[in-house]
Design an enzyme around this catalytic site. Structure first.
Site, short mmCIF file in Angstrom:
data_model
loop_
_atom_site.label_atom_id
_atom_site.label_comp_id
_atom_site.label_asym_id
_atom_site.label_seq_id
_atom_site.Cartn_x
_atom_site.Cartn_y
_atom_site.Cartn_z
CG HIS A 157 -1.05 -8.42 7.18
ND1 HIS A 157 -1.95 -9.45 7.32
CD2 HIS A 157 -1.59 -7.37 7.85
CE1 HIS A 157 -2.98 -9.05 8.03
NE2 HIS A 157 -2.79 -7.79 8.38
CG HIS B 23 -0.24 -3.31 9.68
ND1 HIS B 23 -1.28 -2.79 8.94
CD2 HIS B 23 -0.70 -4.47 10.20
CE1 HIS B 23 -2.33 -3.61 9.02
NE2 HIS B 23 -2.01 -4.63 9.78
P1 AMP Z 1 -5.15 -6.60 9.85
O1 AMP Z 1 -6.29 -5.96 10.57
O2 AMP Z 1 -3.84 -6.54 10.60
O3 AMP Z 1 -5.51 -8.00 9.37
O4 AMP Z 1 -4.92 -5.71 8.58
C1 AMP Z 1 -5.46 -5.97 7.32
C2 AMP Z 1 -5.11 -4.78 6.47
O5 AMP Z 1 -5.25 -5.14 5.10
C3 AMP Z 1 -6.00 -3.56 6.71
O6 AMP Z 1 -5.18 -2.47 7.13
C4 AMP Z 1 -6.67 -3.32 5.35
O7 AMP Z 1 -6.81 -1.95 5.06
C5 AMP Z 1 -5.71 -4.02 4.40
N1 AMP Z 1 -6.29 -4.50 3.17
C6 AMP Z 1 -7.37 -5.30 3.04
N2 AMP Z 1 -7.60 -5.57 1.73
C7 AMP Z 1 -6.64 -4.91 1.03
C8 AMP Z 1 -6.34 -4.79 -0.36
N3 AMP Z 1 -7.07 -5.39 -1.31
N4 AMP Z 1 -5.28 -4.03 -0.72
C9 AMP Z 1 -4.54 -3.41 0.22
N5 AMP Z 1 -4.76 -3.50 1.55
C10 AMP Z 1 -5.81 -4.24 1.95
#
Ligand code: AMP
Ligand code: ZN
Length: 143
Positions: A99, A101
């Site tokens: 993903h 950001h």
């Molecule tokens: P990373 O640390 O780069 O893997 O980021 C994962 C991101 O996913 C974090 O910023 C979380 O806040 C976000 N996240 C996790 N679960 C959800 C969800 N159900 N809906 C939206 N964002 C999410």
């Protein structure tokens, strides 16, 4: 992919605040934003690592991410935005569906990346690292 939270979001099995969708990518609000409006852009196909995402999809992720960044500036009064991708657990990746950001930024948001600038001990050490990287790219031209 079964048991992947982001695949479930794409399938509509877990709710999300969708910002954008096309045939290749899906973008939605991050549930724990660095700043309000923080959005995630994901490939619709499951890839744990950014390195296996096909070029067209990876390009679309970047393009859509940048467009969302501009939308954050226009609609949310942001001054700038960061595009950030963590690939691998020790890089900070928590959700193992790649993903991008998109983080809206403003001059007074009090958020700082924990950045640092090391120095190579010698120019030769930098040359050696560069040569290793070039060789690895040559050996694996597709990834
Ligand atoms: P990373 O640390 O780069 O893997 O980021 C994962 C991101 O996913 C974090 O910023 C979380 O806040 C976000 N996240 C996790 N679960 C959800 C969800 N159900 N809906 C939206 N964002 C999410
Ligand atoms: Zn997935």
């Amino acid at each position: 992919m079964k048991d992947c939270i982001f695949c479930k979001i794409i399938a509509g099995e877990i709710p999300s605040r969708k910002i954008y969708e096309d045939e290749l990518v899906y973008a939605f609000m991050d549930i724990g934003p660095i700043n309000f409006g923080h959005t995630l852009v994901i490939p619709k196909e499951h890839h744990a690592s950014s390195s296996t995402i096909p070029e067209t999809t990876a390009g679309r992720m970047f393009r859509v991410g940048a467009r969302i960044g501009v939308a954050q500036k226009r609609a949310l009064d942001a001054d700038a935005f960061n595009l950030h991708l963590a690939d691998g657990a020790c890089a900070g990746q928590v959700v193992m569906h790649a993903h991008l950001h998109v983080v809206p930024r403003s001059a007074d948001d009090s958020f700082h990346w924990n950045w640092r600038q090391l120095k190579y001990e010698t120019p030769a050490a930098a040359d050696e690292a560069a040569e290793k990287l070039r060789a690895a790219l040559k050996l694996h031209p597709d990834r």
